[in-house]
Design a protein around this motif. Structure first.
Motif, PDB file in Angstrom:
ATOM      1  N   ALA A 196       0.828  -1.205   0.000  1.00 35.55           N
ATOM      2  CA  ALA A 196       0.000   0.000   0.000  1.00 35.55           C
ATOM      3  C   ALA A 196       0.860   1.251   0.000  1.00 35.55           C
ATOM      4  N   GLY A 197       1.933   1.247   0.776  1.00 34.64           N
ATOM      5  CA  GLY A 197       2.809   2.411   0.819  1.00 34.64           C
ATOM      6  C   GLY A 197       3.545   2.639  -0.485  1.00 34.64           C
ATOM      7  N   PHE A 198       3.984   1.551  -1.095  1.00 36.00           N
ATOM      8  CA  PHE A 198       4.684   1.639  -2.386  1.00 36.00           C
ATOM      9  C   PHE A 198       3.785   2.279  -3.445  1.00 36.00           C
ATOM     10  N   LEU A 199       2.555   1.802  -3.553  1.00 37.90           N
ATOM     11  CA  LEU A 199       1.632   2.348  -4.548  1.00 37.90           C
ATOM     12  C   LEU A 199       1.242   3.783  -4.214  1.00 37.90           C
ATOM     13  N   ALA A 200       1.021   4.074  -2.941  1.00 33.37           N
ATOM     14  CA  ALA A 200       0.617   5.429  -2.541  1.00 33.37           C
ATOM     15  C   ALA A 200       1.702   6.444  -2.862  1.00 33.37           C
ATOM     16  N   ASP A 201       2.970   6.065  -2.672  1.00 34.06           N
ATOM     17  CA  ASP A 201       4.064   6.987  -2.973  1.00 34.06           C
ATOM     18  C   ASP A 201       4.059   7.399  -4.441  1.00 34.06           C
ATOM     19  N   ILE A 202       3.855   6.423  -5.314  1.00 31.99           N
ATOM     20  CA  ILE A 202       3.836   6.718  -6.756  1.00 31.99           C
ATOM     21  C   ILE A 202       2.626   7.570  -7.103  1.00 31.99           C
ATOM     22  N   ARG A 203       1.486   7.170  -6.605  1.00 29.56           N
ATOM     23  CA  ARG A 203       0.253   7.906  -6.908  1.00 29.56           C
ATOM     24  C   ARG A 203       0.329   9.345  -6.406  1.00 29.56           C
ATOM     25  N   ASP A 204       0.807   9.545  -5.198  1.00 27.58           N
ATOM     26  CA  ASP A 204       0.870  10.890  -4.628  1.00 27.58           C
ATOM     27  C   ASP A 204       1.865  11.771  -5.379  1.00 27.58           C
ATOM     28  N   ARG A 205       2.976  11.177  -5.798  1.00 24.40           N
ATOM     29  CA  ARG A 205       3.973  11.959  -6.529  1.00 24.40           C
ATOM     30  C   ARG A 205       3.389  12.454  -7.850  1.00 24.40           C
ATOM     31  N   HIS A 206       2.724  11.579  -8.582  1.00 24.14           N
ATOM     32  CA  HIS A 206       2.175  11.987  -9.871  1.00 24.14           C
ATOM     33  C   HIS A 206       1.031  12.976  -9.704  1.00 24.14           C
ATOM     34  N   ALA A 207       0.228  12.806  -8.653  1.00 23.15           N
ATOM     35  CA  ALA A 207      -0.846  13.761  -8.398  1.00 23.15           C
ATOM     36  C   ALA A 207      -0.279  15.137  -8.095  1.00 23.15           C
ATOM     37  N   ALA A 208       0.802  15.191  -7.310  1.00 23.62           N
ATOM     38  CA  ALA A 208       1.434  16.466  -6.979  1.00 23.62           C
ATOM     39  C   ALA A 208       2.050  17.110  -8.223  1.00 23.62           C
ATOM     40  N   THR A 209       2.665  16.285  -9.065  1.00 28.43           N
ATOM     41  CA  THR A 209       3.237  16.805 -10.310  1.00 28.43           C
ATOM     42  C   THR A 209       2.148  17.445 -11.171  1.00 28.43           C
ATOM     43  N   ALA A 210       1.029  16.756 -11.322  1.00 26.96           N
ATOM     44  CA  ALA A 210      -0.059  17.282 -12.150  1.00 26.96           C
ATOM     45  C   ALA A 210      -0.612  18.579 -11.581  1.00 26.96           C
ATOM     46  N   ARG A 211      -0.788  18.648 -10.273  1.00 30.12           N
ATOM     47  CA  ARG A 211      -1.334  19.867  -9.653  1.00 30.12           C
ATOM     48  C   ARG A 211      -0.431  21.079  -9.872  1.00 30.12           C
ATOM     49  N   ALA A 212       0.860  20.852  -9.943  1.00 32.43           N
ATOM     50  CA  ALA A 212       1.806  21.955 -10.070  1.00 32.43           C
ATOM     51  C   ALA A 212       1.951  22.461 -11.508  1.00 32.43           C
ATOM     52  N   LEU A 213       1.408  21.739 -12.464  1.00 31.45           N
ATOM     53  CA  LEU A 213       1.539  22.131 -13.871  1.00 31.45           C
ATOM     54  C   LEU A 213       0.528  23.210 -14.236  1.00 31.45           C
ATOM     55  N   PRO A 214       0.880  24.098 -15.162  1.00 28.35           N
ATOM     56  CA  PRO A 214      -0.100  25.059 -15.671  1.00 28.35           C
ATOM     57  C   PRO A 214      -1.089  24.370 -16.603  1.00 28.35           C
ATOM     58  N   ALA A 215      -2.172  25.052 -16.895  1.00 27.06           N
ATOM     59  CA  ALA A 215      -3.125  24.544 -17.878  1.00 27.06           C
ATOM     60  C   ALA A 215      -2.429  24.403 -19.230  1.00 27.06           C
ATOM     61  N   HIS A 216      -2.808  23.374 -19.966  1.00 23.73           N
ATOM     62  CA  HIS A 216      -2.226  23.150 -21.291  1.00 23.73           C
ATOM     63  C   HIS A 216      -2.366  24.386 -22.170  1.00 23.73           C
ATOM     64  N   ALA A 217      -3.548  25.012 -22.163  1.00 20.09           N
ATOM     65  CA  ALA A 217      -3.778  26.205 -22.980  1.00 20.09           C
ATOM     66  C   ALA A 217      -2.831  27.336 -22.595  1.00 20.09           C
ATOM     67  N   ASP A 218      -2.526  27.468 -21.315  1.00 21.45           N
ATOM     68  CA  ASP A 218      -1.619  28.530 -20.874  1.00 21.45           C
ATOM     69  C   ASP A 218      -0.195  28.272 -21.357  1.00 21.45           C
ATOM     70  N   THR A 219       0.227  27.008 -21.347  1.00 15.78           N
ATOM     71  CA  THR A 219       1.573  26.676 -21.840  1.00 15.78           C
ATOM     72  C   THR A 219       1.679  26.975 -23.325  1.00 15.78           C
ATOM     73  N   VAL A 220       0.662  26.617 -24.089  1.00 18.06           N
ATOM     74  CA  VAL A 220       0.672  26.912 -25.520  1.00 18.06           C
ATOM     75  C   VAL A 220       0.722  28.414 -25.754  1.00 18.06           C
ATOM     76  N   ALA A 221      -0.107  29.166 -25.030  1.00 16.10           N
ATOM     77  CA  ALA A 221      -0.159  30.621 -25.206  1.00 16.10           C
ATOM     78  C   ALA A 221       1.178  31.270 -24.846  1.00 16.10           C
ATOM     79  N   ARG A 222       1.860  30.727 -23.868  1.00 14.84           N
ATOM     80  CA  ARG A 222       3.101  31.331 -23.396  1.00 14.84           C
ATOM     81  C   ARG A 222       4.282  31.007 -24.310  1.00 14.84           C
ATOM     82  N   HIS A 223       4.305  29.826 -24.904  1.00 14.58           N
ATOM     83  CA  HIS A 223       5.493  29.390 -25.606  1.00 14.58           C
ATOM     84  C   HIS A 223       5.368  29.266 -27.126  1.00 14.58           C
ATOM     85  N   CYS A 224       4.203  28.911 -27.632  1.00 16.08           N
ATOM     86  CA  CYS A 224       4.140  28.565 -29.059  1.00 16.08           C
ATOM     87  C   CYS A 224       2.837  28.962 -29.723  1.00 16.08           C
ATOM     88  N   MET A 225       2.284  30.089 -29.347  1.00 17.03           N
ATOM     89  CA  MET A 225       1.022  30.526 -29.914  1.00 17.03           C
ATOM     90  C   MET A 225       1.205  30.939 -31.368  1.00 17.03           C
TER      91      MET A 225
END
Length: 496
Positions: A464-493
């Motif tokens: 349970a701990g092994f799986l939770a560590d992976i799941r929590d890390r990826h959830a945190a990574t996703a939360r910290a990312l900007p919206a896809h539309a914002d990344t496109v607008a900022r870099h390659c519009m």
């Protein structure tokens, strides 16, 4: 011992046909072939291309790196967006969905692949959905994206604009574009090699080596050299597509969507200026008028223009390099865009050709190696696509037939091994690796009977701990990312 001698270089390479395939080949050859070899590309503005909007796989970034392309500039020029995977909707019944996301699934522990641990936890009801353990899937579900070490990504772009962009690169590097429509090809009476092509205005274009990028017609390999076509419609039954764009909707999703329909499936590819849509279907089960009506009834926004019909045959040529001709793209074979492999098949073919590059002498060894490797690539991609059709749970006759079809031996063995004990045997030549096979197998209901005994080494709490560590890390990574539309607008519009 006989000393090796220097090869006699080709004087002229002629590329027949433009579009995405022709201009990828031209740009790559211009970058890596010595300037002593002249490269010409013959195409006609009067002949349209198949390009309707393209989705790609992460290997596309090998092409942009090889060409020294600025990713942001290319995406802006082609109205492109980023892609983290493909969402499959309704393949195992109405309301079902799963993501084939790019990148690793979880992480292995010791010698045991991750999915064995996940299966053990799933059996006890303590596992989250598989996508929770894939960084790209978590980000895609929240419509978020940025360039991040945990995210594997590809692109969506307008294929016509991409060909135009690549043409600019190739011409700047010395490729000579010749406008004209080819009417005949000439062959040497003794060797059987091609010597040139004649245009409709009488001009002759001569060459030492030819790349056939003429699309489904396969003007050189199929027509001039008579190389047969191996039909795969008994495995991949769709032979039509109806394509139309619609207006952009929000949020701007960082993934392709493939939705199963009563006959075939529908794609959705989000670009900056429009959304590309198409219905892939079998003419034996659905008329063109019915296909157009069904496509228009299932768009996310107002249609832009009228649906455009496309006809195709799924399969491959009996050989891909014959005499002094190599076919690329549709001229060499076709597999529908279910897993976005079309552009990859072109770039991998060009890379293979460069690694086995011909001289003006005897190329029999290089030709044999090229054909062997290309056949393996086609066959392995074909099997992965068949998996989607075969492992369905839909009630319609079209889909029942797909469930009942006899499978290629390799695919039948892979399914049997996975179902018996969650075994995913790596194949060195397979474009799609274990994470891809795992996601589609699980997503479409092929459930293993058991898992590796070695996965039992962890205690329930450790698991349970092994799986939770992976799941929590990826959830945190996703939360910290900007919206896809914002990344496109900022870099390659794109410029409007």
């Amino acid at each position: 011992m006989t000393s090796p001698t220097a090869p006699v270089p080709l004087k002229t390479i002629v590329i027949v046909g433009g579009g995405t395939a022709g201009w990828i080949a031209a740009a790559m050859l211009a970058r890596f072939v010595p300037r002593t070899t002249k490269i010409s590309l013959v195409e006609s503005d009067a002949i349209g291309t198949v390009g309707v909007g393209e989705a790609t796989i992460p290997q596309i970034r090998l092409l942009t790196a090889a060409l020294g392309i600025d990713e942001n500039a290319m995406l802006a020029a082609t109205h492109g967006t980023f892609k983290l995977g493909i969402e499959f909707v309704d393949w195992t019944g109405r309301g079902s969905r799963y993501m084939h996301a790019f990148g690793a699934v979880g992480r292995g522990l010791g010698v045991v692949p991750f999915h064995h641990h996940w299966l053990r936890a799933q059996a006890s009801g303590t596992a989250a959905p598989l996508g929770d353990y894939i960084a790209s899937a978590r980000a895609a579900a929240d419509a978020r994206f940025d360039r991040h070490p945990d995210l594997a990504y590809a692109y969506h772009f307008d294929a016509t604009l991409l060909a135009r962009w690549l043409r600019g690169l190739a011409e700047a590097s010395g490729v000579d574009r010749i406008e004209g429509r080819i009417v005949t090809a000439q062959r040497d009476g003794e060797t059987g090699d091609l010597t040139g092509v004649t245009l409709d205005d009488g001009r002759a274009v001569e060459g030492d080596f030819f790349l056939d990028c003429s699309g489904f017609r396969s003007l050189l390999l199929g027509e001039a050299l008579g190389v047969a076509f191996e039909d795969w419609s008994h495995w991949l039954p769709c032979d039509r597509a109806m394509a139309v764009a619609c207006e952009v909707t929000t949020p701007l999703l960082p993934y392709t969507r493939a939705t199963a329909r009563p006959v075939g499936w529908q794609w959705r590819i989000p670009l900056q200026h429009r959304t590309g849509n198409g219905l892939v279907y079998a003419a034996a089960h659905l008329s063109d008028d019915e296909a157009a009506a069904r496509l228009l009834a299932n768009l996310d926004g107002p249609a832009i223009g009228d649906p455009r019909p496309l006809r195709f045959a799924t399969g491959k040529r009996a050989t891909f390099w014959e005499r002094n001709v190599v076919a690329l793209g549709l001229a060499s074979g076709f597999m529908e865009p279910l897993e976005s492999t079309s552009i990859h098949m072109v770039q991998s073919a060009v890379a293979r050709l460069l690694s086995l590059f011909p001289s003006a002498g005897d190329n029999a060894a290089a030709r044999a190696a090229y054909n062997r490797q290309t056949h393996i690539e086609y066959d392995t991609v074909r099997d992965f696509l068949i998996l989607h059709y075969h492992a369905n749970r839909r009630p319609e006759p079209f889909w029942q037939r797909c469930r009942d079809m006899a499978l290629p031996d390799r695919l039948a063995e892979k399914i049997a091994q996975f179902r018996a004990a969650a075994i995913l045997t790596p194949d060195v030549a397979d474009l799609f690796t274990e994470p891809a096979w795992l996601q589609v197998m699980i997503g479409q209901g092929i459930n293993p009977v058991t898992w590796s005994p070695l996965a039992e080494a962890l205690s329930p709490d450790q698991l349970a701990g092994f799986l939770a560590d992976i799941r929590d890390r990826h959830a945190a990574t996703a939360r910290a990312l900007p919206a896809h539309a914002d990344t496109v607008a900022r870099h390659c519009m794109a410029k409007r």
